[in-house]
Motif scaffolding. Structure first.
Motif, short mmCIF file in Angstrom:
data_model
loop_
_atom_site.label_atom_id
_atom_site.label_comp_id
_atom_site.label_asym_id
_atom_site.label_seq_id
_atom_site.Cartn_x
_atom_site.Cartn_y
_atom_site.Cartn_z
N HIS A 15 22.78 -19.55 -56.47
CA HIS A 15 23.56 -20.74 -56.79
C HIS A 15 23.40 -21.81 -55.71
N ALA A 16 23.54 -21.40 -54.44
CA ALA A 16 23.51 -22.37 -53.33
C ALA A 16 22.13 -23.01 -53.19
N ILE A 17 21.07 -22.22 -53.36
CA ILE A 17 19.73 -22.82 -53.21
C ILE A 17 19.45 -23.79 -54.36
N GLY A 18 19.92 -23.44 -55.56
CA GLY A 18 19.73 -24.33 -56.70
C GLY A 18 20.42 -25.67 -56.47
N ARG A 19 21.62 -25.59 -55.95
CA ARG A 19 22.39 -26.80 -55.68
C ARG A 19 21.74 -27.64 -54.57
N PHE A 20 21.28 -26.93 -53.53
CA PHE A 20 20.62 -27.61 -52.42
C PHE A 20 19.36 -28.33 -52.91
N LEU A 21 18.53 -27.62 -53.67
CA LEU A 21 17.26 -28.21 -54.13
C LEU A 21 17.50 -29.38 -55.08
N ASP A 22 18.52 -29.25 -55.92
CA ASP A 22 18.86 -30.32 -56.85
C ASP A 22 19.14 -31.62 -56.10
N ARG A 23 19.83 -31.51 -54.98
CA ARG A 23 20.16 -32.69 -54.18
C ARG A 23 18.90 -33.39 -53.68
N HIS A 24 17.81 -32.63 -53.53
CA HIS A 24 16.56 -33.21 -53.03
C HIS A 24 15.55 -33.44 -54.15
N GLY A 25 16.01 -33.40 -55.40
CA GLY A 25 15.15 -33.79 -56.51
C GLY A 25 14.32 -32.68 -57.11
N PHE A 26 14.68 -31.42 -56.81
CA PHE A 26 13.94 -30.28 -57.38
C PHE A 26 14.84 -29.50 -58.34
N ASP A 27 14.29 -29.16 -59.51
CA ASP A 27 14.98 -28.28 -60.46
C ASP A 27 14.37 -26.89 -60.39
N VAL A 28 15.23 -25.87 -60.26
CA VAL A 28 14.70 -24.50 -60.27
C VAL A 28 14.20 -24.18 -61.68
N VAL A 29 12.97 -23.73 -61.76
CA VAL A 29 12.36 -23.33 -63.03
C VAL A 29 12.66 -21.86 -63.30
N LYS A 30 12.48 -21.04 -62.28
CA LYS A 30 12.79 -19.61 -62.45
C LYS A 30 12.98 -18.92 -61.09
N PHE A 31 13.80 -17.88 -61.13
CA PHE A 31 13.88 -16.95 -60.00
C PHE A 31 13.11 -15.70 -60.41
N GLU A 32 12.22 -15.26 -59.55
CA GLU A 32 11.54 -14.00 -59.84
C GLU A 32 12.50 -12.85 -59.58
N TRP A 33 12.40 -11.83 -60.41
CA TRP A 33 13.23 -10.65 -60.21
C TRP A 33 12.77 -9.94 -58.93
N ASN A 34 13.70 -9.46 -58.14
CA ASN A 34 13.31 -8.73 -56.93
C ASN A 34 14.29 -7.59 -56.67
N LEU A 35 13.76 -6.42 -56.54
CA LEU A 35 14.58 -5.25 -56.22
C LEU A 35 15.17 -5.37 -54.82
N LYS A 36 14.44 -6.07 -53.93
CA LYS A 36 14.90 -6.25 -52.55
C LYS A 36 15.68 -7.56 -52.43
N PRO A 37 16.53 -7.70 -51.40
CA PRO A 37 17.32 -8.94 -51.26
C PRO A 37 16.50 -10.10 -50.71
N GLY A 38 15.48 -10.48 -51.47
CA GLY A 38 14.66 -11.63 -51.12
C GLY A 38 14.56 -12.53 -52.33
N MET A 39 14.79 -13.83 -52.14
CA MET A 39 14.68 -14.76 -53.25
C MET A 39 13.27 -15.30 -53.32
N LYS A 40 12.73 -15.38 -54.53
CA LYS A 40 11.42 -15.98 -54.75
C LYS A 40 11.61 -16.89 -55.95
N LEU A 41 11.45 -18.18 -55.75
CA LEU A 41 11.74 -19.09 -56.86
C LEU A 41 10.64 -20.13 -57.02
N LEU A 42 10.56 -20.60 -58.25
CA LEU A 42 9.69 -21.72 -58.56
C LEU A 42 10.57 -22.89 -58.96
N ALA A 43 10.32 -24.05 -58.35
CA ALA A 43 11.07 -25.26 -58.69
C ALA A 43 10.09 -26.38 -58.98
N ARG A 44 10.59 -27.40 -59.66
CA ARG A 44 9.73 -28.54 -60.00
C ARG A 44 10.40 -29.82 -59.57
#
Ligand SMILES: [Zn+2]
Length: 248
Positions: free
Chosen positions: A217-246
């Motif tokens: 949630h927080a990264i999506g909100r942060f990126l939105d403020r800088h003009g990026f929309d999250v396209v997808k979060f990759e699923w991860n069994l480990k506590p690491g976020m991997k996302l694609l934004a545009r």
């Protein structure tokens, strides 16, 4: 209160959502940790000063082990690029935090005009030696050469959690991403179910290296403020976020 140091005073407002309601999460070393009760961003406060951070990066160069791991890192970057390159509006690639250049090399081999920037001059020197086909710059993001222009595909792999001022970083970066550009970003996921309840015991909580602990949630909100929309979060069994934004 007697025995309460000034350092335990919470910050004025959350850098992501602007609210003022924080839960103390304890300490790690001499650093205090807080969590915003609204967006649940966790962070170090007060942030270490830039000279304190610079001092650790001078000691933080592990080139021998990096070089040995380079081949594996190129394979991983290649896999990430291949997954999304068909969505990229063009072939100009920038790796922000390129270290010894494995992401740049992977992009180059896939036909990108590959650029890398890193604050660590030693790493950039190693990148130039190992992978001389890429273009490199040693310095902060606001010193990115003007003649490099804008980019179509940007990597930010395990960078944002190190930044004392991520807004300044993205304010410098956003104009260099053209409209429609892809951003592939990874960072520890503080909202993951496998993060220990005792937050300071999580291995990613290692200030002054790691200072910010985002959740989806927080990264999506942060990126939105800088003009990026999250396209997808990759699923991860480990506590690491991997996302694609545009970039909008
Ligand atoms: Zn917040």
């Amino acid at each position: 209160m007697a025995g309460t140091s000034n350092a335990m005073i919470a910050p004025a407002s959350c850098i992501v959502c602007g609210t003022h309601d924080f839960a103390p999460l304890g300490t790690k070393g001499r650093y205090n940790l807080f969590r915003c009760r609204a967006c649940r961003l966790a962070f170090v406060h007060p942030m270490p000063c830039t000279s304190e951070i610079a001092a650790i990066y001078e000691k933080y160069t592990l080139h021998d082990s990096y070089e040995r791991r380079a081949r594996r890192k190129i394979i991983r970057s290649t896999r990430r690029l291949r997954r999304y390159m068909h969505l990229s509006p063009g072939n100009r690639f920038l790796d922000m935090g390129c270290s010894i250049g494995t992401g740049v090399e992977a992009a180059k081999r896939l036909g990108f005009e590959a650029h890398g920037i890193d604050i660590d001059e030693d790493s950039v020197g190693t990148a130039r030696r190992l992978f001389p086909d890429g273009r490199y710059h040693a310095g902060t993001i606001d010193s990115l050469p003007a003649e490099w222009g804008q980019f179509d595909f940007l990597f930010s792999v395990e960078v944002i959690e190190h930044l004392p001022d991520p807004h300044a970083y993205f304010e410098a970066l956003a104009p260099r991403a053209r409209s429609g550009a892809l951003l592939y970003l990874t960072t520890p996921d503080a909202g993951h179910w496998r993060v220990p309840k005792d937050f300071p015991s999580w291995h990613h909580v290692c200030p002054p290296q790691h200072l910010l602990f985002f959740n989806k949630h927080a990264i999506g909100r942060f990126l939105d403020r800088h003009g990026f929309d999250v396209v997808k979060f990759e699923w991860n069994l480990k506590p690491g976020m991997k996302l694609l934004a545009r970039k909008r």
